[in-house]
Design an enzyme around this catalytic site. Structure first.
Site, short mmCIF file in Angstrom:
data_model
loop_
_atom_site.label_atom_id
_atom_site.label_comp_id
_atom_site.label_asym_id
_atom_site.label_seq_id
_atom_site.Cartn_x
_atom_site.Cartn_y
_atom_site.Cartn_z
N LEU A 41 -14.05 46.37 33.19
CA LEU A 41 -14.73 47.20 32.24
C LEU A 41 -13.93 48.45 31.59
O LEU A 41 -12.72 48.58 32.25
CB LEU A 41 -16.11 47.73 32.85
N CYS B 145 -6.39 54.33 34.33
CA CYS B 145 -5.86 52.86 34.82
C CYS B 145 -4.78 52.72 34.48
O CYS B 145 -3.77 52.32 35.37
CB CYS B 145 -7.03 51.86 34.32
P1 NAD Z 1 -13.72 57.57 40.14
O1 NAD Z 1 -12.97 58.68 40.64
O2 NAD Z 1 -14.53 57.95 38.79
O3 NAD Z 1 -14.89 57.49 41.10
C1 NAD Z 1 -14.50 57.09 42.66
C2 NAD Z 1 -15.81 57.64 43.39
O4 NAD Z 1 -15.50 57.41 44.65
C3 NAD Z 1 -15.90 59.23 43.38
O5 NAD Z 1 -17.23 59.53 43.01
C4 NAD Z 1 -15.56 59.64 44.76
O6 NAD Z 1 -16.40 60.64 45.31
C5 NAD Z 1 -15.96 58.27 45.59
N1 NAD Z 1 -15.28 58.33 46.87
C6 NAD Z 1 -14.17 58.64 47.22
N2 NAD Z 1 -13.99 58.59 48.65
C7 NAD Z 1 -15.23 58.14 49.09
C8 NAD Z 1 -15.63 57.69 50.36
N3 NAD Z 1 -14.77 57.87 51.46
N4 NAD Z 1 -16.86 57.47 50.47
C9 NAD Z 1 -17.92 57.28 49.51
N5 NAD Z 1 -17.32 57.65 48.13
C10 NAD Z 1 -16.01 57.99 48.21
O7 NAD Z 1 -12.95 56.23 39.93
P2 NAD Z 1 -13.20 55.11 39.09
O8 NAD Z 1 -12.73 55.41 37.47
O9 NAD Z 1 -14.80 54.63 39.13
O10 NAD Z 1 -12.06 53.94 39.45
C11 NAD Z 1 -12.51 53.47 40.61
C12 NAD Z 1 -11.60 52.02 40.96
O11 NAD Z 1 -11.99 51.09 40.12
C13 NAD Z 1 -10.16 52.43 40.68
O12 NAD Z 1 -9.45 51.49 41.67
C14 NAD Z 1 -9.52 52.17 39.56
O13 NAD Z 1 -8.56 51.60 39.06
C15 NAD Z 1 -10.79 50.96 39.26
N6 NAD Z 1 -11.14 50.71 37.96
C16 NAD Z 1 -11.46 51.75 37.06
C17 NAD Z 1 -11.88 51.51 35.66
C18 NAD Z 1 -12.08 52.59 35.00
O14 NAD Z 1 -12.18 52.27 33.55
N7 NAD Z 1 -12.33 53.54 35.15
C19 NAD Z 1 -11.79 50.06 35.17
C20 NAD Z 1 -11.63 49.09 36.03
C21 NAD Z 1 -11.20 49.28 37.31
#
Ligand code: NAD
Length: 469
Positions: free
Chosen positions: A156, A283
């Site tokens: 996404l 990302c």
């Molecule tokens: P983010 O930082 O917005 O969210 C991560 C969440 O995980 C936070 O709310 C944090 O509080 C929570 N968290 C951390 N440790 C935790 C634990 N031990 N228990 C419960 N919750 C915990 O990150 P994001 O942007 O959603 O990205 C997440 C993953 O997805 C990453 O690996 C990223 O590379 C990948 N990704 C992101 C996108 C994007 O557009 N943001 C797109 C594709 C893939």
């Protein structure tokens, strides 16, 4: 729709929260877990912690019905058949992904497993993470028959995350067992069989019952690499067009015409051929670095990725040079900055080129008044508290009395400014556009000196005579 699956999503960020509401939207029962108590409280009370189109609507639709929020990871795992890990995987010091959040979550999952679970990597992770998750679970005493680990990378894009999730170009499932692949197939069946798209409240988009989403099953390693390689390739496309823009600029060609001419070739395609300030966000920078690191670990020379990064970094510096060469000195100048988020339609400021440019302006002694439709609250925490840093409530207020207006983020509303009004507000009619949102000819007609990326600058009458005097 098909039989509901009980799903737990760990992490309620841009990916976890979107995945949670979308799984609920396609008929599953979802528990979304986060260890950030304040965020969970906001979500429980019906709040929406991030700016994302359609998210408020879907959260309201499924709140306390298809999706619930908790900090109790063990309880959520116990009640779920599939456990999606969607926590952050930021860049570590060596360039490698920092997998400590993933490991912490896996250790907690291990303690909660009492029956067969499919553990799904949704976070972007390097190849073999799947294998490491398996090892960590086994080290914690979880028997191999009690779980499978599947890679299901997320593609996404922030700003269109909900639509991307419900109308994906493809769903990739990297599974090393048929049992776990089948669980993922049934989770995504409403999208792959098309039953979701005929629901009365379904969000309409490119997929439909006749043209449903495609699901590709691969090995876990291949799925992990598909994600890294896809992001690295998209970043490469951006750096490529930015490098071409430098050539275009030096020979008075127009990068927009060049990109249009290239993009019409169906082998190339028009997407991600937008010259500008370069990529940012949470990302591309970290995924390019992490994939380069993976290649190095495997003894593969992939220095191309180093070049991609280098071009991207210098792109911001070149833009700042342009501001300097247009305004001469920056100390004491008043700059209007339109945009703070790393791209339009999101409030995400992680690794935002706009923030980097603003910092450079402040360091050079300019004062900055910024406006962004969604990212101002987040930016206030990141940008220095300074008497030189101000925030405005709209683009025209930001431009009031400015020596130059910088366009730093490609928000749609910045491409549709009332140029007469803008021209009335500024001290000098100078726009330096890091996103190529306007045609130089149009800006000239409105009396602006207009400097953009990969195109000849157009000079307001007075400026031109000063330059040629
Ligand atoms: P983010 O930082 O917005 O969210 C991560 C969440 O995980 C936070 O709310 C944090 O509080 C929570 N968290 C951390 N440790 C935790 C634990 N031990 N228990 C419960 N919750 C915990 O990150 P994001 O942007 O959603 O990205 C997440 C993953 O997805 C990453 O690996 C990223 O590379 C990948 N990704 C992101 C996108 C994007 O557009 N943001 C797109 C594709 C893939």
């Amino acid at each position: 729709m098909s039989k509901p699956v009980s799903i737990c999503v760990i992490g309620s960020g841009y990916v976890g929260l979107v995945a949670s509401v979308c799984f609920a939207e396609i008929g599953h029962q979802v528990i979304c877990v986060d260890n950030d108590e304040a965020k969970v409280e906001t979500l429980r009370l019906g709040g929406v912690p991030i700016f994302e189109r359609h998210l408020p609507e879907l959260l309201a639709r499924h709140h306390n019905r298809g999706v619930e929020f908790t900090t109790d990871l063990a309880g959520a795992v116990e009640r779920s058949e599939a456990v999606f890990i969607a926590v952050g995987t930021p860049q570590g010091d060596t360039g490698a992904a920092d997998l400590s959040y993933v490991e912490a979550v896996v250790s907690e999952i291990a303690r909660a497993i009492k029956s067969y679970k499919v553990i799904v990597e949704k976070s972007t992770v390097p190849v073999y993470t799947n294998e490491w998750i398996r090892r960590v679970l086994e080290r914690h005493g979880v028997g191999p028959a009690s779980f499978d680990v599947v890679s299901n990378p997320e593609f996404l894009r922030e700003g269109s995350a909900i639509m991307d999730f419900l109308h994906p170009d493809r769903i990739v499932v990297g599974a090393n067992s048929e049992r776990s692949a089948d669980v993922l197939r049934s989770i995504y069946e409403p999208l792959t069989a098309g039953s979701y798209y005929v629901q009365p409240e379904a969000l309409a988009g490119p997929c439909n019952a006749l043209n449903p989403a495609r699901l590709l099953v691969t090995s876990a390693q291949s799925a992990e690499i598909i994600k890294h390689a896809s992001n690295a390739f998209l970043a490469l496309k951006i750096s490529f067009i930015n490098a071409v823009a430098r050539v275009a600029e030096s020979v008075d060609a127009d990068i927009e015409d060049i990109a249009a001419g290239m993009g019409l070739d169906s082998r190339i395609g028009p997407k991600f051929l937008r010259a500008g300030l370069g990529y940012g966000g949470s990302c591309f920078p970290k995924d390019v670095a992490a994939f380069h690191w993976v290649a190095q670990q495997e003894g593969v020379n992939f220095d191309l990725l180093h070049e991609v990064k280098k071009i991207n970094e210098t792109q911001k510096a070149l833009f700042v040079d342009k501001v300097r060469s247009t305004l001469w000195t920056l100390r004491g100048k008043r700059i209007a900055a339109l945009g703070l988020s790393f791209k339009g339609e999101t409030d995400d400021i992680r690794d935002s080129p706009a923030i980097a440019v603003i910092r450079d302006m402040l360091e050079a002694g300019a004062s900055v008044t910024a406006y962004d439709p969604a990212a101002m609250d987040r930016a206030r925490y990141l940008l220095p508290l300074s008497s030189k840093m101000h925030y405005a409530t709209n683009a025209y207020e930001a431009a009031r009395g400015a020596d130059a207006v910088l366009i730093l983020t490609d928000w749609k509303e910045f491409a549709e400014l009332d140029l007469d009004r803008l021209s009335d507000e500024v001290r000098f009619p100078i726009v330096i556009d890091g996103r190529n949102l306007y045609k130089p000819k149009t800006m000239l007609e409105y009396g602006f000196t207009y400097v953009s990326v990969g195109r000849p600058a157009s000079y307001h009458e007075q400026e031109r005579s000063a330059l040629t005097a």
